[in-house]
Design an enzyme around this catalytic site. Structure first.
Site, PDB file in Angstrom:
ATOM      1  N   ASP A  74       0.947  -1.225   0.239  1.00  0.00           N
ATOM      2  CA  ASP A  74      -0.144  -0.035   0.095  1.00  0.00           C
ATOM      3  C   ASP A  74       1.000   1.150   0.134  1.00  0.00           C
ATOM      4  OD1 ASP A  74       0.952  -0.198   2.574  1.00  0.00           O
ATOM      5  OD2 ASP A  74      -1.029  -0.928   3.419  1.00  0.00           O
ATOM      6  N   ASN A 142      -7.185  -2.161  14.101  1.00  0.00           N
ATOM      7  CA  ASN A 142      -8.764  -2.304  14.014  1.00  0.00           C
ATOM      8  C   ASN A 142      -8.837  -3.796  12.798  1.00  0.00           C
ATOM      9  OD1 ASN A 142      -7.908  -1.454  11.455  1.00  0.00           O
ATOM     10  ND2 ASN A 142      -9.487   0.061  11.245  1.00  0.00           N
ATOM     11  N   HIS A 144      -7.196  -4.170  10.344  1.00  0.00           N
ATOM     12  CA  HIS A 144      -6.931  -4.229   8.851  1.00  0.00           C
ATOM     13  C   HIS A 144      -5.543  -5.014   8.431  1.00  0.00           C
ATOM     14  CE1 HIS A 144      -4.838  -0.063   9.473  1.00  0.00           C
ATOM     15  NE2 HIS A 144      -3.624  -1.049   9.246  1.00  0.00           N
ATOM     16  N   GLU A 149      -9.564  -1.452   5.297  1.00  0.00           N
ATOM     17  CA  GLU A 149     -10.193  -1.364   6.617  1.00  0.00           C
ATOM     18  C   GLU A 149     -11.742  -1.951   6.604  1.00  0.00           C
ATOM     19  OE1 GLU A 149      -8.553   0.676   8.621  1.00  0.00           O
ATOM     20  OE2 GLU A 149      -8.415   2.670   8.056  1.00  0.00           O
TER      21      GLU A 149
HETATM   22  C1  GLP Z   1      -0.562   0.141   8.626  1.00  0.00           C
HETATM   23  C2  GLP Z   1      -0.047  -0.560   7.283  1.00  0.00           C
HETATM   24  C3  GLP Z   1      -0.223  -2.001   7.466  1.00  0.00           C
HETATM   25  C4  GLP Z   1       0.495  -2.380   8.768  1.00  0.00           C
HETATM   26  C5  GLP Z   1      -0.172  -2.090   9.969  1.00  0.00           C
HETATM   27  C6  GLP Z   1       0.180  -2.285  11.248  1.00  0.00           C
HETATM   28  O1  GLP Z   1      -1.576   0.895   8.615  1.00  0.00           O
HETATM   29  N1  GLP Z   1      -0.917  -0.138   6.213  1.00  0.00           N
HETATM   30  O2  GLP Z   1       0.127  -2.713   6.259  1.00  0.00           O
HETATM   31  O3  GLP Z   1       0.429  -3.695   8.881  1.00  0.00           O
HETATM   32  O4  GLP Z   1      -0.941  -0.884   9.795  1.00  0.00           O
HETATM   33  O5  GLP Z   1       1.141  -1.222  11.539  1.00  0.00           O
HETATM   34  P1  GLP Z   1       1.951  -1.365  12.882  1.00  0.00           P
HETATM   35  O6  GLP Z   1       3.102  -2.283  12.734  1.00  0.00           O
HETATM   36  O7  GLP Z   1       2.902   0.237  12.821  1.00  0.00           O
HETATM   37  O8  GLP Z   1       1.394  -1.322  14.004  1.00  0.00           O
END
Ligand code: GLP
Length: 249
Positions: A74, A142, A144, A149
């Site tokens: 992404d 959440n 995702h 989302e």
């Molecule tokens: C982000 C990314 C995800 C990532 C997730 C967890 O928003 N788009 O691909 O895996 O949230 O993030 P973190 O590892 O900082 O908790």
């Protein structure tokens, strides 16, 4: 969807051990030119993983920076890859520069494209054409994956999405701590492309993710919890630390 196949869960003592294990699982697909491109992720969880991966690749005689093939999940809409807050910049910082990868080796959606919907269609087509081998995934607070989302169907393709308030708060750290500065849209691979990968590797760290990890793995798969769709994949592995695993049965 097929019935839940109970993903393999590896619980390790701490983040360093999780990072070593995830890196070890990534090295083969990244070094073997016969395997399809690898799917990569961003986020704080992946920072120790990529640190361990750089060390492991440098020690592996098969590693060829010019043979690198990966697609990221992404990118934020509205940020260029040069913007230090973009996922493109994150990837250059954590993998591109340390490993000396050629400039176009790390493929991500172009967040600065004039027509984000057309860019999402182009990127999704590029991923579907090549197919993904191992897809690395983190877990949003959440539920995702990528930026899918809730609610999100298991068939959702690569597309432009609106980011939720909770995701913008979760990711505000890279934007000076201000959720309002986090872009409101992103381009993300959908569950369709993610579930089409040959193998999935979900990496989860910390007590804050314990509840959502339990729900993702142990509640019936549903659109309200996009990560729960991973249960339907025949080859999904979860690598997490003890804190993240604390609520698993
Ligand atoms: C982000 C990314 C995800 C990532 C997730 C967890 O928003 N788009 O691909 O895996 O949230 O993030 P973190 O590892 O900082 O908790």
């Amino acid at each position: 969807m097929p019935p839940c196949l109970a993903p393999a869960v590896e619980v390790l003592p701490d983040a360093a051990a999780v990072a070593q294990r995830a890196a070890a699982l990534l090295i083969d697909p990244l070094c073997d030119p016969q395997q399809p491109p690898t799917g990569l992720a961003t986020g704080r969880t992946m920072e120790p993983v990529y640190g361990a991966l750089c060390e492991g690749l440098r020690d592996d005689g098969r590693f060829d920076p010019h043979g690198w093939r990966s697609f990221n999940l992404d990118e934020y809409v509205g940020l260029t890859a040069q913007d230090p807050r973009s996922f493109g910049a994150y990837m250059q910082h954590h993998l591109g520069r340390p490993l000396g990868l050629p400039s176009q080796a790390l493929q991500l959606p172009d967040g600065a494209a004039a027509d984000p919907a057309a860019e999402a269609a182009r990127y999704g087509e590029a991923v579907r054409r090549r197919g993904l081998g191992l897809q690395l995934l983190g877990l949003g607070s959440n539920g995702h994956v990528g930026f899918n989302e809730p609610p999100c169907a298991a068939t959702a393709p690569c597309r432009v999405v609106q980011l939720s308030g909770s995701t913008r708060r979760q990711n505000a750290g890279a934007f000076g701590g201000d959720p309002a500065s986090v872009p409101v849209q992103a381009i993300t691979l959908g569950l369709a492309e993610i579930l089409a990968a040959r193998e999935l590797l979900l990496v989860v760290l910390g007590a804050a993710k314990a509840g959502i990890l339990r729900r993702a793995l142990q509640e019936p798969a549903a659109a309200e919890l996009p990560a729960s769709w991973l249960q339907a994949h025949p080859r999904v592995r979860v690598v997490c630390d003890r804190e993240a695993a604390a609520q698993l049965d």
